[in-house]
Design a protein around this motif. Structure first.
Motif, PDB file in Angstrom:
ATOM      1  N   ALA A   8       0.829  -1.181   0.191  1.00 55.65           N
ATOM      2  CA  ALA A   8      -0.033   0.084  -0.192  1.00 55.65           C
ATOM      3  C   ALA A   8       0.888   1.163  -0.085  1.00 55.65           C
ATOM      4  CB  ALA A   8      -0.749   0.052   1.283  1.00 55.65           C
ATOM      5  N   LEU A   9       0.699   2.209  -0.960  1.00 61.14           N
ATOM      6  CA  LEU A   9       1.560   3.383  -1.074  1.00 61.14           C
ATOM      7  C   LEU A   9       0.647   4.576  -0.623  1.00 61.14           C
ATOM      8  CD1 LEU A   9       4.112   4.656  -1.961  1.00 61.14           C
ATOM      9  CD2 LEU A   9       3.104   4.827  -4.318  1.00 61.14           C
ATOM     10  N   PHE A  10       1.161   5.503   0.282  1.00 62.60           N
ATOM     11  CA  PHE A  10       0.239   6.614   0.744  1.00 62.60           C
ATOM     12  C   PHE A  10       1.308   7.731   0.254  1.00 62.60           C
ATOM     13  CE2 PHE A  10      -1.694   3.446   3.517  1.00 62.60           C
ATOM     14  CZ  PHE A  10      -2.943   4.159   3.582  1.00 62.60           C
ATOM     15  N   GLY A  11       0.686   8.876  -0.414  1.00 61.85           N
ATOM     16  CA  GLY A  11       1.653   9.915  -1.011  1.00 61.85           C
ATOM     17  C   GLY A  11       1.905   9.746  -2.407  1.00 61.85           C
ATOM     18  N   VAL A  67       3.953   1.797   2.450  1.00 61.71           N
ATOM     19  CA  VAL A  67       5.003   2.881   2.227  1.00 61.71           C
ATOM     20  C   VAL A  67       4.229   4.115   2.080  1.00 61.71           C
ATOM     21  CG1 VAL A  67       6.949   3.820   0.699  1.00 61.71           C
ATOM     22  CG2 VAL A  67       6.450   1.392   0.666  1.00 61.71           C
ATOM     23  N   SER A  68       4.974   5.095   3.286  1.00 60.76           N
ATOM     24  CA  SER A  68       4.350   6.465   3.208  1.00 60.76           C
ATOM     25  C   SER A  68       5.494   7.274   2.511  1.00 60.76           C
ATOM     26  CB  SER A  68       3.906   6.931   4.714  1.00 60.76           C
ATOM     27  OG  SER A  68       3.432   8.031   4.822  1.00 60.76           O
ATOM     28  N   THR A  69       4.990   8.101   1.698  1.00 57.58           N
ATOM     29  CA  THR A  69       5.663   9.258   1.141  1.00 57.58           C
ATOM     30  C   THR A  69       4.808  10.553   1.437  1.00 57.58           C
ATOM     31  OG1 THR A  69       4.771   9.221  -1.079  1.00 57.58           O
ATOM     32  CG2 THR A  69       6.644   7.546  -0.480  1.00 57.58           C
ATOM     33  N   VAL A  70       4.282  10.725   2.280  1.00 55.36           N
ATOM     34  CA  VAL A  70       3.228  11.936   2.681  1.00 55.36           C
ATOM     35  C   VAL A  70       4.087  13.094   3.105  1.00 55.36           C
ATOM     36  CG1 VAL A  70       1.285  10.525   3.489  1.00 55.36           C
ATOM     37  CG2 VAL A  70       2.873  11.411   5.089  1.00 55.36           C
ATOM     38  N   ILE A  94       6.776   1.424   6.334  1.00 53.06           N
ATOM     39  CA  ILE A  94       8.081   2.479   6.085  1.00 53.06           C
ATOM     40  C   ILE A  94       7.377   3.778   6.031  1.00 53.06           C
ATOM     41  CG2 ILE A  94       9.709   3.048   4.233  1.00 53.06           C
ATOM     42  CD1 ILE A  94       9.525   0.428   3.049  1.00 53.06           C
ATOM     43  N   PRO A  95       7.909   4.473   7.043  1.00 49.09           N
ATOM     44  CA  PRO A  95       7.364   6.050   7.249  1.00 49.09           C
ATOM     45  C   PRO A  95       7.871   7.020   6.408  1.00 49.09           C
ATOM     46  CG  PRO A  95       9.112   5.557   8.984  1.00 49.09           C
ATOM     47  CD  PRO A  95       8.845   4.002   8.076  1.00 49.09           C
ATOM     48  N   SER A  96       7.401   8.242   6.093  1.00 46.48           N
ATOM     49  CA  SER A  96       7.771   9.185   5.418  1.00 46.48           C
ATOM     50  C   SER A  96       8.991   9.821   5.942  1.00 46.48           C
ATOM     51  CB  SER A  96       6.917  10.228   5.041  1.00 46.48           C
ATOM     52  OG  SER A  96       7.225  11.389   3.891  1.00 46.48           O
ATOM     53  N   GLU A  97      10.331   9.692   5.638  1.00 47.02           N
ATOM     54  CA  GLU A  97      11.394  10.059   6.226  1.00 47.02           C
ATOM     55  C   GLU A  97      12.155  10.666   5.489  1.00 47.02           C
ATOM     56  OE1 GLU A  97      12.997  10.698   9.220  1.00 47.02           O
ATOM     57  OE2 GLU A  97      11.409   9.669  10.583  1.00 47.02           O
ATOM     58  N   PHE A  98      13.326   9.942   4.493  1.00 47.43           N
ATOM     59  CA  PHE A  98      14.042  10.308   3.525  1.00 47.43           C
ATOM     60  C   PHE A  98      14.829  11.711   3.460  1.00 47.43           C
ATOM     61  CE2 PHE A  98       9.683   8.584   2.341  1.00 47.43           C
ATOM     62  CZ  PHE A  98      10.200   7.089   2.320  1.00 47.43           C
TER      63      PHE A  98
END
Length: 297
Positions: A8-11, A67-70, A94-98
């Motif tokens: 599941a992909l968010f963002g 995977v969160s890319t919010v 996987i939180p939105s970090e990067f």
């Protein structure tokens, strides 16, 4: 441990789009979640959700990983997604970090990063009780920002402000490289479980960027000044605290943090081989990335 298949992909911003591309290339089944439906490439489906706990937990059933890319405005909303994932039986988050220094314990007092660190702590607490697993990616700044914005070198105004000597080394990764690393990490669920993955495609510094600019644009005369890195960090922090909604001020603080020499910005132990992310050569930078700076002349 069984493989991860359904993600599941968010963002759906730049990082989300790059991640979707690489997840599909790696053979994952991907569901893109959002408040509205999106056009997605073959192999992915788009689902509209209202981000309530009940709706999310029902929609997430059957997924192996999230995977969160919010963006920054939605960082705290990840708590609800994590809770819904646990109810739905999702295995990995996987939180939105990067970013560059979010995972450095010394950076916990930096105001721009505190919401991200709050999510890290929340997710790690859930992992400690066995409710869910996590993988956190430390990637350094986006190469698109390094070369395509005046963050380090203001080529449009032809000015450079070095912090101290300008020699602080910083790991950096492209947006596409982040997507590739995420997909590679999900293909190795055992080795990436409950840990921070450090990757970069290159290591930059203000001096290195300055050398690249001088080589690529010898006709450009730059005005070069210097500032004390700790003074600049204190000033940028004070400005951000006064007005945390000002994006320019936020980027000034992020820059001051990265070039201060106070934090862990160059990753000395890398997981590139684990996730399948190659290192760029200086020739790659000159050919593919320095031309972005031409837009700033």
């Amino acid at each position: 441990m069984s493989p991860i298949k359904k993600v599941a992909l968010f963002g759906k911003g730049n990082v989300g789009s790059a991640t979707l591309e690489h997840l599909l290339k790696a053979g994952f089944q991907v569901t893109v979640f959002g408040r509205s439906k999106h056009e997605v490439p073959p192999g992915a489906i788009s689902v509209q959700v209202d981000y309530s706990l009940d709706t999310l937990s029902e929609a997430l059933k059957g997924h192996d990983a999230i995977v969160s890319t919010v963006g920054p405005a939605a960082v705290l909303a990840q708590k609800t997604i994590i809770d819904a994932a646990i109810i739905a039986g999702v295995r990995r988050f996987i939180p939105s970090e990067f970013s560059s220094v979010n995972t450095d314990p010394k950076a916990r007092d930096i105001p721009t990063f505190q919401l991200f660190i709050e999510i890290q702590d929340y997710l790690k607490a859930k992992a400690e009780t066995g409710d869910i697993e996590f993988t956190i990616f430390a990637t350094g700044p986006f190469l698109e920002y390094v070369f395509g914005s005046p963050l380090f070198i203001d080529l449009e105004r032809r000015v450079v402000q070095l912090h101290d000597k300008g020699d602080v080394r910083i790991s950096a990764t492209s947006i596409a490289g982040i997507g590739k690393a995420i997909a590679g990490g999900l293909q190795k669920p055992d080795q990436t479980k409950n840990r921070v993955i450090h990757v970069h495609e290159t290591v930059i510094s203000q001096l290195k960027l300055l050398d690249l600019v001088k080589k690529a644009f010898p006709e450009v005369e730059l005005s070069i000044t210097s500032v004390n890195s700790f003074d600049a960090l204190d000033a940028a922090t004070a400005k951000f605290v006064q007005d945390p909604t000002d994006l320019i001020v936020a980027f000034e603080l992020i820059k001051a943090v990265m070039v201060s020499g106070k934090y862990y910005t160059e990753y000395l132990e890398l997981d590139n081989e684990l996730v399948g992310l190659p290192i760029l050569s200086d020739e790659d930078l000159e050919k593919d990335w320095v031309p972005l700076m031409a837009k700033k002349k």
